[in-house]
Design a protein around this motif. Structure first.
Motif, PDB file in Angstrom:
ATOM      1  N   SER A   8      38.520  61.681  62.744  1.00 25.00           N
ATOM      2  CA  SER A   8      39.238  61.620  61.460  1.00 25.00           C
ATOM      3  C   SER A   8      40.643  62.216  61.549  1.00 25.00           C
ATOM      4  O   SER A   8      41.258  62.513  60.524  1.00 25.00           O
ATOM      5  CB  SER A   8      38.463  62.332  60.346  1.00 25.00           C
ATOM      6  OG  SER A   8      37.252  61.674  60.072  1.00 25.00           O
TER       7      SER A   8
ATOM      8  N   ASP B 221      35.244  61.330  57.826  1.00 23.88           N
ATOM      9  CA  ASP B 221      34.888  62.537  57.087  1.00 23.88           C
ATOM     10  C   ASP B 221      35.005  62.364  55.575  1.00 23.88           C
ATOM     11  O   ASP B 221      34.730  63.294  54.812  1.00 23.88           O
ATOM     12  CB  ASP B 221      35.737  63.728  57.547  1.00 23.88           C
ATOM     13  CG  ASP B 221      37.234  63.519  57.297  1.00 23.88           C
ATOM     14  OD1 ASP B 221      37.615  62.509  56.675  1.00 23.88           O
ATOM     15  OD2 ASP B 221      38.031  64.370  57.747  1.00 23.88           O
TER      16      ASP B 221
ATOM     17  N   SER C  77      38.332  57.245  56.183  1.00 22.12           N
ATOM     18  CA  SER C  77      38.140  58.113  57.349  1.00 22.12           C
ATOM     19  C   SER C  77      36.679  58.521  57.427  1.00 22.12           C
ATOM     20  O   SER C  77      35.993  58.621  56.406  1.00 22.12           O
ATOM     21  CB  SER C  77      39.031  59.352  57.250  1.00 22.12           C
ATOM     22  OG  SER C  77      38.692  60.139  56.121  1.00 22.12           O
TER      23      SER C  77
ATOM     24  N   HIS D 114      36.650  58.639  65.363  1.00 25.71           N
ATOM     25  CA  HIS D 114      35.550  59.400  64.756  1.00 25.71           C
ATOM     26  C   HIS D 114      35.922  60.851  64.470  1.00 25.71           C
ATOM     27  O   HIS D 114      35.210  61.544  63.742  1.00 25.71           O
ATOM     28  CB  HIS D 114      34.299  59.335  65.637  1.00 25.71           C
ATOM     29  CG  HIS D 114      34.486  59.897  67.009  1.00 25.71           C
ATOM     30  ND1 HIS D 114      34.543  61.239  67.269  1.00 25.71           N
ATOM     31  CD2 HIS D 114      34.621  59.283  68.217  1.00 25.71           C
ATOM     32  CE1 HIS D 114      34.705  61.445  68.564  1.00 25.71           C
ATOM     33  NE2 HIS D 114      34.757  60.273  69.164  1.00 25.71           N
TER      34      HIS D 114
ATOM     35  N   TRP E   2      39.786  54.134  61.925  1.00 25.53           N
ATOM     36  CA  TRP E   2      39.826  55.567  62.190  1.00 25.53           C
ATOM     37  C   TRP E   2      39.039  55.933  63.439  1.00 25.53           C
ATOM     38  O   TRP E   2      37.945  55.417  63.682  1.00 25.53           O
ATOM     39  CB  TRP E   2      39.232  56.334  61.013  1.00 25.53           C
ATOM     40  CG  TRP E   2      40.110  56.409  59.812  1.00 25.53           C
ATOM     41  CD1 TRP E   2      40.167  55.526  58.780  1.00 25.53           C
ATOM     42  CD2 TRP E   2      41.058  57.434  59.511  1.00 25.53           C
ATOM     43  NE1 TRP E   2      41.090  55.930  57.848  1.00 25.53           N
ATOM     44  CE2 TRP E   2      41.652  57.100  58.273  1.00 25.53           C
ATOM     45  CE3 TRP E   2      41.465  58.596  60.163  1.00 25.53           C
ATOM     46  CZ2 TRP E   2      42.624  57.896  57.672  1.00 25.53           C
ATOM     47  CZ3 TRP E   2      42.438  59.379  59.567  1.00 25.53           C
ATOM     48  CH2 TRP E   2      43.016  59.034  58.344  1.00 25.53           C
TER      49      TRP E   2
END
Length: 728
Positions: free
Chosen positions: A384, A338, A336, A382, A380
């Motif tokens: 997350s 993040d 992901s 953006h 993913w």
């Protein structure tokens, strides 16, 4: 409100007949004939329900309650399939626009006003009036609601500017832009962090795969080849600064594979770690310090995810996946943005696959999906919080988006979507457009000059994996005609088509018993975490599930006595019994496909080694316990045809005189015949590359001296950029 099936109606020039389960399209120009299309009853019911609630949004739950009696397990997938088919069949009246709208986190809405036909309900005027009044009332309320909303927006313009923009963004139409135009097959697209460069794998008919770089600011320019003609590469990931690519590379001659690091500006290539194949799945952590990829290291029981620290050369891969006694295989992964999660595509058996999320801090996992079939890439968003993935369900590839909090899956309705990849920091993605249909073709072998194989059935559905019964003179196969892969059969002339299963659970690999009384096949277990061997009795129509302690079984085939079934399991070649005795392990060897040619000989191909092999079978003794029994028959192993001549897994069939099989070459395929008594290999016909798929199958019809083949029909595979409101 239940579905009112008595009411016919029109959608533009399309007459919908609920009782006739059909759509009739009036001709666009005088002199043409009307076109009639038959639909499944459930598909018609969905359309009627949407029409009777026009122009309101109908939730998925309401549709499942009304059409599938609240059965969420069956209804969830069946509804998605029904919407896909309705959009496809109603396309003549759509004029390039959406006809059924998907409303995110809500449901579906019909976008064309239905005109109900009083002739269909002449004896039920009250029912017509009630339904028409309801539609009129809903339309009036909808218009009034829109007017009120418009007034409110005008009054609160300054306060709600951002919200207005945000809401309007959700009405952005779906647009597709073709980024590649070559005649090759482009796969695994990935856009650089700055959004300018596209890297992808591609090959021509006579080449291995290589990586190419394309400038998205100059689409007409010829893409640059990044890798050597002496190796194969197909997928790559970018470093956060966009200066470096990481990818698996396999040497064409030595077959050695390494994860490579390529510096774009200098062209310098550095090997980092060993791998197994050039199509190995991999991804890079958001900070660029760690690479994760699928690998089968020496000593491992199964492949799994390994991580590789990139801060210094010489670091060793560390296994992240389950190490021993694993009941699954990890096949794909994605970090992901993040850095909190790793999404993992995990396969249970050979026809069940789902997505899991691994918390990279706690190393705890949770299951995100249940009951998927074959995942073809995941990426993913953006934020997350959402994940886009592609699946191939019953032969059809499509894209979906899932919210990781509520686990709600919404279809993107983009047929052919494969290996999606978000463009960094943007609500757009790129994907490989990959549409492949399967058909069964008949190749006549009694001609001096073999002709091209011709299709057995003239249908629009995908069908494959033939198995022939000489006693029944029928061909069993799998087709997605109902929206699910089910077992069907047809006579040798392509007529008298019959459907034999209605499991709606992705059946696969039918195999007819020698006496023609039964068909064995695979279908998922109750948990969708594996598969079981099912046996259909053709005389009674009943289906039995064979006793087994195993989670996964490979393609089934019948013993000579019609009372036993062979299939590969975790322990090797295993014999199963119709009387529910505990199965018997015949050999620890891993079998791809087996065929009993006599009462005491099983011919088979192996997972670990090329060639055609034979195993002598011994008498079956009485069971001593409920555990699978072991046999010593591995000492009775015989190599029939070496790997230099026979390198096929599934596309072969043994006959009384020899074996027909596929020989795969880089620029063509051959159908060969190996004769038992002379040990000679004779080419039968030369075909274009990829016509016969790797996971296909063959069958032989002795009476007509004909060969049945599974063939794939590929459209050209291009990279597409997608803009879609569900991606915002």
């Amino acid at each position: 409100m239940a579905v009112v099936k008595e009411l016919g109606f029109k959608l533009g020039r399309c007459e919908v007949s609920p009782l006739g389960h059909s759509l009739v399209f009036s001709p666009e120009t005088p002199g043409q004939d009307a076109m009639q299309v038959s639909l499944q009853p459930k598909f018609i019911d969905v359309l009627c329900y949407l029409a009777q609630h026009y122009p309101n949004v109908v939730t998925r739950g309401a549709l499942i309650d009304a059409i599938w009696d609240g059965n969420r397990y069956v209804g969830a997938k069946a509804l998605t399939n029904a919407i896909w088919h309705l959009r496809k069949q109603l396309s003549p009246v759509a004029n390039g626009q959406e006809i059924i709208e998907t409303v995110r986190k809500s449901g579906y809405r019909l976008l064309i006003a239905p005109e109900f036909n009083p002739e269909d309900v002449a004896d039920k005027p009250d029912l017509l009036q009630q339904t028409q009044e309801q539609v009129t009332r809903l339309k009036r309320g909808y218009r009034q609601g829109l007017l009120a909303a418009a007034v409110l927006v005008l009054l609160l313009t300054g306060f709600t500017t951002w919200h207005l923009y945000h809401d309007e963004a959700h009405f952005i139409p779906t647009t597709k832009k073709q980024l590649t135009t070559a005649t090759d097959a482009e796969l695994f697209p990935n856009v650089s962090p700055d959004g300018r460069w596209l890297v992808y794998g591609s090959r021509g008919n006579d080449q291995s795969y290589s990586l190419y770089l394309k400038d998205l600011n100059a689409l007409s320019d010829t893409p640059k080849r990044l890798t050597s003609v002496n190796s194969a590469e197909i997928r790559a990931v970018w470093s956060p600064d966009g200066n470096t690519l990481y990818y698996p590379s396999q040497h064409s001659t030595t077959r050695q594979c390494h994860i490579m690091q390529l510096t774009i500006e200098s062209g310098e290539v550095t090997p980092l770690a060993p791998c197994n194949s050039f199509n190995t799945a991999l991804d890079l952590a958001p900070d660029g310090d760690q690479l994760a990829y699928i690998w089968l290291a020496e000593g491992d029981e199964s492949s799994g995810i390994y991580t590789l620290a990139l801060e210094s050369l010489g670091s060793q891969p560390q296994r992240l996946s389950c190490q021993q006694d694993c009941l699954h295989r990890d096949r794909d992964l994605a970090y992901s943005p993040d850095g909190r999660w790793m999404a993992i595509a995990r396969r249970f058996g050979n026809i069940s696959e789902d997505i899991f999320l691994r918390d990279l801090s706690s190393q705890q996992e949770l299951r995100l999906t249940t009951g998927l079939e074959d995942i073809r890439g995941l990426s993913w968003h953006h934020d997350s919080e959402r994940l886009v993935f592609s699946t191939e369900n019953s032969g059809v590839r499509n894209g979906y988006i899932v919210d990781i909090d509520d686990k709600q899956i919404q279809p993107l309705d983009v047929e052919g979507m494969s290996y999606p990849r978000f463009i960094p920091e943007r609500s757009e993605l790129v994907y490989a457009n990959y549409i492949r249909d399967h058909q069964i073709s008949l190749l006549a072998l009694d001609q001096s000059i073999p002709t091209t194989p011709f299709s057995l059935l003239n249908v629009e559905y995908s069908y494959r994996n033939p198995s022939y019964s000489a006693s029944r003179q029928r061909i069993a196969y799998v087709s997605n005609q109902t929206g699910f892969n089910e077992v069907w059969s047809v006579n040798t002339q392509g007529g008298d088509i019959r459907q034999h299963t209605q499991l709606k659970r992705r059946v696969a690999y039918p195999s007819w018993s020698h006496d023609g009384s039964k068909i064995a096949f695979l279908a998922p277990d109750d948990k969708n975490e594996g598969n079981k061997i099912h046996v259909l009795n053709l005389d009674t129509g009943s289906i039995a599930i064979l006793a087994t302690p195993y989670l996964d079984h490979n393609r089934p085939s019948w013993g000579w006595d019609n009372e036993t079934v062979f299939a590969n399991t975790l322990d090797g070649i295993t014999e199963f019994y119709l009387d529910n005795r505990p199965p018997k392990v015949l050999s620890s060897l891993n079998m791809r496909l087996g065929q009993s040619i006599t009462a005491d000989k099983l011919v088979f191909t192996r997972l670990d080694k090329a060639g055609l092999w034979a195993l002598a079978l011994e008498e079956t003794e009485a069971p001593l316990s409920d555990e699978p029994r072991r046999s010593s028959t591995t000492s009775k192993l015989e190599l029939l045809l070496g790997g230099d001549k026979f390198n096929e897994g599934y596309n072969w069939v043994a006959t009384e005189k020899g074996v027909y099989y596929r020989a795969n070459h880089s620029d063509h395929q051959l159908v060969n015949f190996w004769r038992f008594n002379t040990n000679l290999v004779t080419p039968i016909i030369k075909l274009p590359p990829t016509v016969i798929p790797r996971a296909g199958s063959m069958a032989y019809i002795a009476d007509s001296h004909s060969l049945l083949l599974t063939q794939s029909q590929n459209s050209k595979r291009d990279v597409i950029k997608l803009q879609h409101r569900l991606l915002l």
